[in-house]
Design a protein around this motif. Sequence first.
Motif: not given
Length: 329
Positions: A206-212
Amino acid sequence: MKRAIRLIRRRAISSIPVLLIIVFLTFLLLESASGDAVDAYLVSIGGGDPSLVQSLRQSYGLDQSMMARLWLYLSSLARLDLGWSVAFDRPVLGLLIERLPNTLLMMGSATAFAFGLGTTLGILAGARPGSLRDRLLSTTSLILYAIPGFWLGLMLSILFSVQLRWLPVSGIETIASGRTGLARAADIAAHLALPVATLALIYLALFLRVMRAGMAEVWTLDFILFARARGLSRTRIVLRHVARNALLPLVTMLGLRSAAMLGGSVVIESIFAIPGFGRLAQEAVSGRDAPLLMGIILTSAILVILINLVIDMLYSWLDPRVGASEAAS
């Protein structure tokens, strides 16, 4: 420093009516539920005569009116007394102090791991949106996020504990091991490896997708074009300008997910038999232990308020305009 103190004071004052509303509504919900701790106890022992039922209700204070019990509970809270657990026959505060550190250790480790690695991978994916690296990381994160937490925990347990025998299958530490110091810390770390990995892998995605997604949006803004026109290196633009501005929505998501982990810990603690806060809530519900359940909900609310306070402090550090507006209002 003064701005931070004013922000903390404002949050502390505004949290008082919130906690009172939570206590009142939780008390009403528990009162409207059918059955109580005496009913659960009678079911466990196979029933009892009316005199036993009456004596138990009198000893637990269940024979009083709802308003009398509410006033008694509020007056006890004013003395920092969370009541007496019927199911465990112990003070509620002692149970919470005993179980809460295990959950906080598990949640804190999982959140730190997921946020750190997820942010790093999100920066790598968002540095060049649409590239092969971006597509591979985005696809992998989507797969991880779609996997149910309980299934992932069971698969990790079967692989690393049953098949490979690398890690313990359950518990917070080896029972009666007699270990102290670094040896005990290593034992606890080995027991927490699988539950922390289970929680962290899901929230990492989830954090990866939000940051991307945040970085992909920042790339289109005018100040990034200006930074490119100045001849700044791509690495400096990514780290100093794009990633920093994309952190704001990620910090918001961090606060929301950290609070949600309290609920998710019930499943993970049940799978790995960790004597934590979530498992204690499950035991309180099954035993219809209203005082213990009230203490758990109140403590959870306080934790959520504290987490949001930390998020506000991070916001004021990342964007001074946010902190200035909060302090001035």
